[in-house]
Design a protein around this motif. Structure first.
Motif, PDB file in Angstrom:
ATOM      1  N   ARG A 124      41.288  36.139  41.876  1.00  0.00           N
ATOM      2  CA  ARG A 124      40.946  36.670  40.548  1.00  0.00           C
ATOM      3  C   ARG A 124      40.738  38.181  40.603  1.00  0.00           C
ATOM      4  NH1 ARG A 124      36.252  32.796  37.984  1.00  0.00           N
ATOM      5  NH2 ARG A 124      37.307  30.814  38.298  1.00  0.00           N
ATOM      6  N   CYS A 168      44.059  40.052  41.398  1.00  0.00           N
ATOM      7  CA  CYS A 168      44.971  40.208  40.265  1.00  0.00           C
ATOM      8  C   CYS A 168      44.499  41.333  39.343  1.00  0.00           C
ATOM      9  CB  CYS A 168      45.082  38.897  39.474  1.00  0.00           C
ATOM     10  SG  CYS A 168      46.053  37.641  40.321  1.00  0.00           S
ATOM     11  N   ARG A 194      46.565  44.798  38.585  1.00  0.00           N
ATOM     12  CA  ARG A 194      46.869  45.251  37.207  1.00  0.00           C
ATOM     13  C   ARG A 194      46.391  46.679  36.987  1.00  0.00           C
ATOM     14  NH1 ARG A 194      46.321  39.537  35.572  1.00  0.00           N
ATOM     15  NH2 ARG A 194      48.446  38.994  34.905  1.00  0.00           N
ATOM     16  N   LEU A 209      52.701  38.297  37.895  1.00  0.00           N
ATOM     17  CA  LEU A 209      51.924  37.918  39.074  1.00  0.00           C
ATOM     18  C   LEU A 209      52.158  36.436  39.338  1.00  0.00           C
ATOM     19  CD1 LEU A 209      48.605  39.884  38.404  1.00  0.00           C
ATOM     20  CD2 LEU A 209      50.445  40.431  40.012  1.00  0.00           C
ATOM     21  N   GLY A 256      44.377  34.666  37.120  1.00  0.00           N
ATOM     22  CA  GLY A 256      45.000  35.939  36.773  1.00  0.00           C
ATOM     23  C   GLY A 256      46.508  35.930  36.971  1.00  0.00           C
ATOM     24  N   LEU A 257      47.033  34.794  37.403  1.00  0.00           N
ATOM     25  CA  LEU A 257      48.490  34.682  37.585  1.00  0.00           C
ATOM     26  C   LEU A 257      49.136  34.362  36.244  1.00  0.00           C
ATOM     27  CD1 LEU A 257      48.286  32.410  40.764  1.00  0.00           C
ATOM     28  CD2 LEU A 257      48.799  34.859  40.739  1.00  0.00           C
ATOM     29  N   THR A 311      47.302  35.745  28.372  1.00  0.00           N
ATOM     30  CA  THR A 311      46.702  36.583  29.411  1.00  0.00           C
ATOM     31  C   THR A 311      45.668  37.524  28.802  1.00  0.00           C
ATOM     32  OG1 THR A 311      48.842  36.503  30.489  1.00  0.00           O
ATOM     33  CG2 THR A 311      47.254  38.060  31.369  1.00  0.00           C
TER      34      THR A 311
END
Lengths: 549, 549
Positions: A64, A67, A71, A80, A134-135, A345
């Motif tokens: 987490r 990611c 970003r 991702l 976070g993918l 997202t």
């Protein structure tokens, strides 16, 4: 001439790369430092516009943060992704680890609706957890039809052994992913199910012509396209009758003629990892990237060297070897894919500060993991295995540094230990249990006395070639039976090896199979095979009495 | 009668407990689930006023979030501690892992100033990283004088083998901790250095009288008290001539008469973990807590059952068995300790949102770790070990589930592999290399042919009794030499085992010793023993060609 580092073209090209990073925060924690960029390299490449990262390793909490960090470094929207074919827990500790897809393929033969329902929940669980980490891109479903039991690289990763099963389950999985707002990826085009070779190690060659492919391998790909799959990953296979010179990943005949024109796929095409030996043995990083892109790929996954790949692509575009429209088309496809998942997202990012502390795994995820194990368990003979003072619990695993399936509290160690068995772990770095005798392959004097309970974690993993199948387990089962020393048998993983072993198994020997290798599979299998009273007491007794390292 | 769950007394008593938690976020990730509270239990106990948590396991990133979470659950200030005697990296991946203290004890004999300077930086490094993780209490320095080479539990954890060395280095370490604003803890009072038994497994008995203790064991404790140590941890030892019935942890003669009255220690006294068998074999959770507290302890570490301990303490206080002043005095000491570190912790909390993304390990930490390895390395004969096509790299480790000292990229595996050696891992769960022959203990036919390079990771860890010393390594070295098959020898860990082995080692056999077992120690040792050219090329080549699990 190569463009300056920060030229607009270079930035556009960089966007199409997907580079590899460890999920761990610090460079020293990388498990595969040869393949995983350092933080300094990552930061630079992302700042220069690299548009995607594939992650492996680390816990779900680490991922987490990772990611988020990536970003920040990138500034522009990133793809991702991770190879979480069997749930986020397959790659990131703390996520849910599900039985391999083939488990549902087998179930589908008995109960299509139930199997499809489970596959949809499988996709939801994976998608939900991936998104929370976070993918935004899950590199699944595998759409290969595993019609070759000796396939060393697909095997239980496939959803089935026939086109109808794979099509139905891969579509159900994809619907689950889509419901959770993450992108999916059908792989490995045009079908990696019928190879006896591992493309991680060498380039497999297939003789299928287009008609044969249309009847078999391409069927599931067409099905998931209809179901709205977002991307397709290419295979490193030489399809000799379609393109005698280039593997599918680099072949215009396969990617342009078949995938784009015949099948009319409009989504993202991504190469499989270009660091695999099937590619690197013949092409350098620049050549492979240019050929793949020229052949029709939009995204270049894990080039051997990112800078070389970018530079070679820039040159090919500037020289006109590849038309600029191709670049713009790929950028457009990437933008569209990102837009699809952008909303979910963004929503997640807003909730991030509150949800970060909530455990990733929900009760329903755990229930699904349990149900999948139960649904795919095969109890050949329930036991009980007779408790013994001097029995041997012989476990066979792929490796121990680390061992993905065993910890000191794993049921496969603890439960037999409580039933009086002493555990003995066989793995490639350990002292060998074999002697040079085809009929009596096991060097029994190395194991100690007493009955032997065999627990084989065997699933045909990539990078192992057909090594697993060369271990003489059939002869070993015969040998132990002859000596009246086989107390029980469990296979975790490959249904093919299980089928071979039960063929020679004596009646009355407690034996069971689970496609899954995770602790929950071990617990369910051994609850059947060992004394239930003892199993109940076990809860979480560790194998050792230690409470510290 | 026991007080209601939320009575003020119960809350006050709960404050004095230090319970155990895993550093991982989710229950399923616990490595020692028998000893580590679930999140639900933790949350409840902290809400009910439990005042301290000892943490083990997880990465340094996870531990940061964990500490934050625990503080949220507690609402009141918490003592958060860990057994990071050898740097934060010893327990939490991502932190710096330093050579064991004994390394500096040996160096002190040659260069007192340098050793003391390194010990101070050792304390700073540990304190800094602990604080950054959210911990405010480091359970170190060990103040035991390791005057018994067969000591299975202290051994290389001690700062030396004589009073002057231990006193000087423990004080330097403590100054480093204090400079970083975290609490230290001298252990194990009144001295655990002269035992041949492991109190994790049974209760050691010592015959020392007070005069003898004052001359030896108590010297370093007095020194660190003078240097301002914040807390002292008790030992589970029966000091027969001081208190014939109760172990030191539960003995008023040891804690009240000696520690408080004679030595006038005014800081916090904390028990060692009450779950250790030396205690649990004779006392239940309530009895042990009441006896320890009545004897003079302020804090109760890892009671077998927290609720039982709280309830029994409440009853003892209500019945007058323990005077209420004792409770208030202990609370006051705890408050004072927390106040001391309050400022630095608060400052850290403010910086938290920015510093969370900065890697824990600084360049100076890495430089210290390297310097410590270099300063403590002993090259007996530099080699080079002759490269060989069929050599065996036989490694001996304490365990593999997990293996704390080896990963697939560890120098101890990779460098010999590049020099032509095939790695073979011996560990307690593996197939045994031994045969039943005192003079020829190694079953050579199990290893394969070719010269053997021995790498022994042996340091006498707790929970293993004297198991390590029963492995016939001296006879093994002789046997391999007789067969002219000993290519090289490395010991990582115990100087005592190293001393025994070099006594029988033939002249000219490349051999080296490092007190540290971490990758940096392996790298430095093998850089000396193997061909430098090959070592240079290695950087981070993994043992296997895999790039995924």
């Amino acid at each position: 001439m190569s463009p300056p580092i920060q030229s607009p073209l270079r930035r556009q090209v960089a966007e199409l790369l997907v580079v590899r990073a460890s999920g761990h925060a610090s460079d020293d924690q990388r498990r595969y430092p040869k393949w995983e960029l350092s933080n300094a390299e990552l930061k630079r490449l992302l700042a220069e516009g690299v548009g995607g990262v594939i992650l492996l390793g680390g816990t779900s909490n680490e991922i987490r943060h990772r990611c988020k960090k990536l970003r920040q470094w990138a500034k522009a929207p990133l793809l991702l992704c991770a190879d979480v074919e069997e749930g986020v827990g397959q790659r990131f500790e703390g996520g849910t680890w599900l039985v391999p897809p083939m488990a549902l393929g087998r179930l589908y033969q008995e109960d299509q609706r139930r199997a499809a329902n489970l596959a949809e929940r499988y996709g939801r669980c994976t998608g939900h957890q991936a998104r929370r980490c976070g993918l935004n891109w899950v590199l699944a479903p595998v759409c290969d039809v595993n019609n070759n039991p000796a396939n060393p690289v697909i095997n239980v990763r496939a959803w089935g052994e026939d086109t109808a099963t794979v099509s139905s389950l891969a579509c159900a999985f994809q619907q689950g992913l889509a419901a959770e707002g993450v992108l999916g990826c059908a792989k490995h085009f045009p079908g990696h199910g019928n190879t006896g070779m591992d493309s991680h190690l060498q380039l497999p060659v297939l003789d299928d012509n287009l008609r044969q492919l249309m009847e078999l391998e391409l069927v599931p790909f067409q099905a998931v396209m209809k179901a709205g799959i977002d991307s397709i990953m290419t295979a490193h296979l030489l399809m000799r009758n379609l393109d005698a010179s280039s593997p599918a990943t680099l072949s215009p005949a396969v990617l342009q003629d078949i995938l784009r024109r015949q099948l009319k796929f409009e989504g993202l095409v991504v190469t499989d990892a270009l660091v695999m030996r099937a590619i690197t043995q013949s092409y350098n990083a620049g050549e492979a990237a240019v050929m793949a892109f020229a052949a029709g790929a939009d995204l270049i996954l894990m080039p051997e060297n990112a800078d070389d790949a970018i530079e070679a692509l820039c040159e090919a575009l500037q020289s006109g070897q590849i038309p600029m429209q191709r670049l713009h088309a790929s950028q457009e496809r990437r933008r569209e894919a990102l837009q699809k998942v952008g909303t979910s997202t963004a929503k997640l990012a807003l909730k991030d500060s509150t949800s970060i502390d909530k455990p990733l795994e929900r009760d329903e995820d755990r229930a699904l993991a349990r149900e999948l194990v139960t649904a795919s368990l095969k109890i050949h003979h329930p036991g009980p295995v007779t408790p013994t003072e001097s029995g041997i619990n012989l476990l066979r695993v792929d490796g121990v540094l680390p061992c993905s399936v065993l910890t000191a509290t794993a049921p496969a160690l603890v439960l037999p230990s409580e039933a009086g068995f002493q555990s003995l772990l066989y793995h490639p770095l350990g002292i060998s249990p074999w002697q040079d005798d085809r009929d009596q392959p096991l060097a029994l004097e190395r194991l100690g006395i007493g009955p032997v309970m065999l627990q084989l974690f065997l699933r045909g993993n990539p990078f192992r070639g057909d090594q697993d199948r060369h271990e003489p387990w059939v002869a070993t089962v015969k040998q132990l039976q002859q000596q009246k020393r086989l107390a029980g048998l469990v296979v975790y993983g490959s249904p093919y090896i299980w089928d071979e072993l039960i063929e020679v198994l004596n009646i009355g020997i407690p034996a069971a199979y689970s496609p899954g290798q995770m602790p929950e599979a071990q617990r369910q299998v051994l609850t059947c095979l060992l004394q239930p009273a003892q199993v109940q007491s076990s809860a979480q007794t560790p194998l050792f009495q230690d409470f510290t390292d």
